[in-house]
Design a protein around this motif. Structure first.
Motif, PDB file in Angstrom:
ATOM      1  N   GLU A 105       1.192  -0.758  -0.007  1.00  0.00           N
ATOM      2  CA  GLU A 105      -0.517  -0.103  -0.125  1.00  0.00           C
ATOM      3  C   GLU A 105       0.669   1.252   0.241  1.00  0.00           C
ATOM      4  OE1 GLU A 105      -3.662   0.272   2.605  1.00  0.00           O
ATOM      5  OE2 GLU A 105      -1.783   1.972   3.760  1.00  0.00           O
ATOM      6  N   ILE A 106       0.277   1.968  -0.958  1.00  0.00           N
ATOM      7  CA  ILE A 106       1.886   3.247  -1.124  1.00  0.00           C
ATOM      8  C   ILE A 106       0.163   4.381  -0.498  1.00  0.00           C
ATOM      9  CG2 ILE A 106       2.717   5.513  -2.586  1.00  0.00           C
ATOM     10  CD1 ILE A 106       3.778   2.690  -4.245  1.00  0.00           C
ATOM     11  N   GLU A 107       0.055   5.267  -0.022  1.00  0.00           N
ATOM     12  CA  GLU A 107      -0.518   6.055   0.560  1.00  0.00           C
ATOM     13  C   GLU A 107       0.464   7.472   0.656  1.00  0.00           C
ATOM     14  OE1 GLU A 107      -3.960   7.002   4.102  1.00  0.00           O
ATOM     15  OE2 GLU A 107      -1.743   6.099   4.778  1.00  0.00           O
ATOM     16  N   HIS A 108      -0.238   8.981   0.121  1.00  0.00           N
ATOM     17  CA  HIS A 108       0.151   9.877  -0.336  1.00  0.00           C
ATOM     18  C   HIS A 108      -0.408  11.124   0.357  1.00  0.00           C
ATOM     19  CE1 HIS A 108       2.618  13.385  -1.733  1.00  0.00           C
ATOM     20  NE2 HIS A 108       1.486  13.619  -2.559  1.00  0.00           N
ATOM     21  N   HIS A 109       0.146  11.828   0.843  1.00  0.00           N
ATOM     22  CA  HIS A 109      -1.064  12.979   1.333  1.00  0.00           C
ATOM     23  C   HIS A 109      -0.694  14.763   0.801  1.00  0.00           C
ATOM     24  CE1 HIS A 109      -2.546  10.885   5.648  1.00  0.00           C
ATOM     25  NE2 HIS A 109      -1.249  10.302   5.149  1.00  0.00           N
ATOM     26  N   SER A 115      -5.882  12.758   1.440  1.00  0.00           N
ATOM     27  CA  SER A 115      -5.127  11.493   1.334  1.00  0.00           C
ATOM     28  C   SER A 115      -5.315  10.744  -0.120  1.00  0.00           C
ATOM     29  CB  SER A 115      -4.620  10.843   2.628  1.00  0.00           C
ATOM     30  OG  SER A 115      -6.000  10.305   2.759  1.00  0.00           O
ATOM     31  N   LEU A 116      -4.095  10.203  -0.914  1.00  0.00           N
ATOM     32  CA  LEU A 116      -4.747   9.117  -1.971  1.00  0.00           C
ATOM     33  C   LEU A 116      -4.170   8.355  -1.534  1.00  0.00           C
ATOM     34  CD1 LEU A 116      -3.785  11.959  -4.546  1.00  0.00           C
ATOM     35  CD2 LEU A 116      -5.948  11.593  -3.971  1.00  0.00           C
ATOM     36  N   ARG A 117      -4.141   6.697  -1.728  1.00  0.00           N
ATOM     37  CA  ARG A 117      -4.030   5.851  -1.403  1.00  0.00           C
ATOM     38  C   ARG A 117      -4.289   4.444  -2.972  1.00  0.00           C
ATOM     39  NH1 ARG A 117      -6.631   5.134   2.653  1.00  0.00           N
ATOM     40  NH2 ARG A 117      -8.638   3.293   2.668  1.00  0.00           N
ATOM     41  N   VAL A 118      -3.220   3.811  -2.923  1.00  0.00           N
ATOM     42  CA  VAL A 118      -3.348   2.703  -3.861  1.00  0.00           C
ATOM     43  C   VAL A 118      -2.699   1.217  -3.037  1.00  0.00           C
ATOM     44  CG1 VAL A 118      -1.846   1.739  -6.111  1.00  0.00           C
ATOM     45  CG2 VAL A 118      -2.961   4.369  -5.978  1.00  0.00           C
ATOM     46  N   ALA A 141      -7.644   2.111  -5.575  1.00  0.00           N
ATOM     47  CA  ALA A 141      -7.547   3.064  -5.630  1.00  0.00           C
ATOM     48  C   ALA A 141      -8.073   4.056  -4.417  1.00  0.00           C
ATOM     49  CB  ALA A 141      -7.286   4.525  -6.758  1.00  0.00           C
ATOM     50  N   ALA A 142      -8.297   4.700  -3.711  1.00  0.00           N
ATOM     51  CA  ALA A 142      -8.929   5.645  -2.875  1.00  0.00           C
ATOM     52  C   ALA A 142      -8.828   7.376  -2.233  1.00  0.00           C
ATOM     53  CB  ALA A 142      -8.731   4.581  -1.274  1.00  0.00           C
ATOM     54  N   VAL A 143      -9.274   8.052  -2.225  1.00  0.00           N
ATOM     55  CA  VAL A 143      -9.229   9.108  -2.000  1.00  0.00           C
ATOM     56  C   VAL A 143     -10.110   9.673  -0.567  1.00  0.00           C
ATOM     57  CG1 VAL A 143     -11.053  10.528  -3.250  1.00  0.00           C
ATOM     58  CG2 VAL A 143      -9.586  11.617  -2.445  1.00  0.00           C
ATOM     59  N   ALA A 144      -9.354  10.067   0.397  1.00  0.00           N
ATOM     60  CA  ALA A 144      -9.979  10.588   1.578  1.00  0.00           C
ATOM     61  C   ALA A 144      -9.985  11.910   2.276  1.00  0.00           C
ATOM     62  CB  ALA A 144      -9.362   9.294   3.143  1.00  0.00           C
ATOM     63  N   VAL A 145     -10.751  12.695   2.484  1.00  0.00           N
ATOM     64  CA  VAL A 145     -10.720  14.053   2.667  1.00  0.00           C
ATOM     65  C   VAL A 145     -11.650  14.652   4.216  1.00  0.00           C
ATOM     66  CG1 VAL A 145     -11.700  16.097   2.587  1.00  0.00           C
ATOM     67  CG2 VAL A 145     -11.743  14.799   0.369  1.00  0.00           C
ATOM     68  N   LYS A 146     -10.420  14.806   5.023  1.00  0.00           N
ATOM     69  CA  LYS A 146     -11.273  15.529   7.068  1.00  0.00           C
ATOM     70  C   LYS A 146     -10.255  16.655   6.558  1.00  0.00           C
ATOM     71  CE  LYS A 146      -9.344  13.666  11.325  1.00  0.00           C
ATOM     72  NZ  LYS A 146      -7.782  13.310  11.663  1.00  0.00           N
TER      73      LYS A 146
END
Length: 308
Positions: A105-109, A115-118, A141-146
């Motif tokens: 898993e790669i996560e980029h903020h 944050s984006l996660r693959v 693939a996922a995108v999260a907003v906080k």
């Protein structure tokens, strides 16, 4: 009671739970952890016991009973100022199968809010909805907003499956398909949150017995009642149609269509690391247009584990 009426009533009940001064919740993952990993090594080992009893056959990945043992180990390392890479291996065994797999898993903020996660993963000999023995590879693939107390995540995942069961001789031995979903979490405080997860997924096996379409809605609420103790409450709704299965196994009959409603209550003890325990009690309301599979009954589950 229709599926629409059942899920409407459960949504209303869980909304009242979330607003009440006393409460509970949980399900599947029992919600996001409040404490994030700081990197390096992490892992988990757990033993579980599940009791499920219905007036008809247990028919899906969601309804397995017996004892189980699961473990995982992972290493997280920085891959840039705002990027992390996590590698994980896992294995589990129960009365139905022994499975094992790996995940990267790669996560980029992007700033503090996005944050984006693959994720890429593979599993051997998994128990899934349509089969007791399937090998799976997936990419997600996922995108999260906080923002403040709110966290919203949307994701899409493609899965490839190879079937090792007897039904694989009746159609294609492989299947594939998409899953799309979204999660919304409102955080009231430490270990106090309300979570909604909805998803739609599809597996197609080229006209065999494994194809299906499914919709899922899960509601979870957690309320701390002690230093390490939380009350949990949750409700799940799932409905699905099998493209290659007919009512009564009659070729000219309608396709088989099922749905499940499960309210659940429980307790969770522990923190992100160290010893933890969970116990939940739920009741299954299971309906199918094939009466061989319609039936209600209780489901109890206990988990004891250790995380580091």
């Amino acid at each position: 009671m229709t599926p629409r009426t059942a899920i409407t009533r459960l949504c209303a009940a869980l909304a009242l739970f979330a607003l009440a001064p006393q409460g509970a919740a949980a399900q599947e993952s029992y919600g996001p952890r409040d404490e994030a990993s700081e990197g390096g090594w992490s892992g988990e080992a757990a033993v579980s016991a599940t009791y499920a009893d219905r007036t008809r056959d247990l028919v899906s990945d969601y309804e397995r009973k017996g004892f189980g043992l699961d473990g995982s180990i992972a290493y997280t390392l920085p891959a840039g100022k705002s990027t992390t890479l996590k590698l994980e291996a896992s294995a589990g065994t129960d009365r139905y199968t022994t499975s094992y797999g790996a995940r990267a898993e790669i996560e980029h903020h992007i700033g503090k809010a996005v944050s984006l996660r693959v994720t890429a993963s593979g599993t051997k000999h998994a128990v899934v909805l349509e089969s007791l023995d399937a090998d799976q590879a997936s990419v997600q693939a996922a995108v999260a907003v906080k923002a403040g107390a709110e966290r919203i995540e949307a994701y899409a995942r493609h899965r490839w499956r190879k079937y090792n069961d007897f039904a694989a001789t009746q159609g294609d031995r492989t299947g594939e398909g998409w899953q799309v979903g979204a999660r919304w979490r409102h955080r009231f405080g430490s270990y106090h949150w309300f979570n909604v997860h909805t998803a739609w997924d599809r597996i197609y096996d080229n006209g065999g017995r494994h194809s299906y379409r499914r919709t899922t809605v899960s509601l979870d609420y957690s309320h701390p009642i002690g230093k390490r103790l939380r009350v949990l409450a949750g409700a799940d709704y799932r409905d699905w149609t099998y493209d290659g299965r007919r009512v009564g196994d009659v070729a000219t009959a309608p396709r088989r269509s099922d749905y499940l409603v499960r309210p659940e209550l429980g307790l969770s003890w522990g923190k992100t690391t160290g010893l933890y325990a969970r116990a939940t009690a739920g009741y299954d309301i299971y309906r199918s247009n094939d009466l061989r599979f319609t039936g209600d009954g209780p489901r109890l589950r206990a988990v004891l584990g250790f995380r580091f």
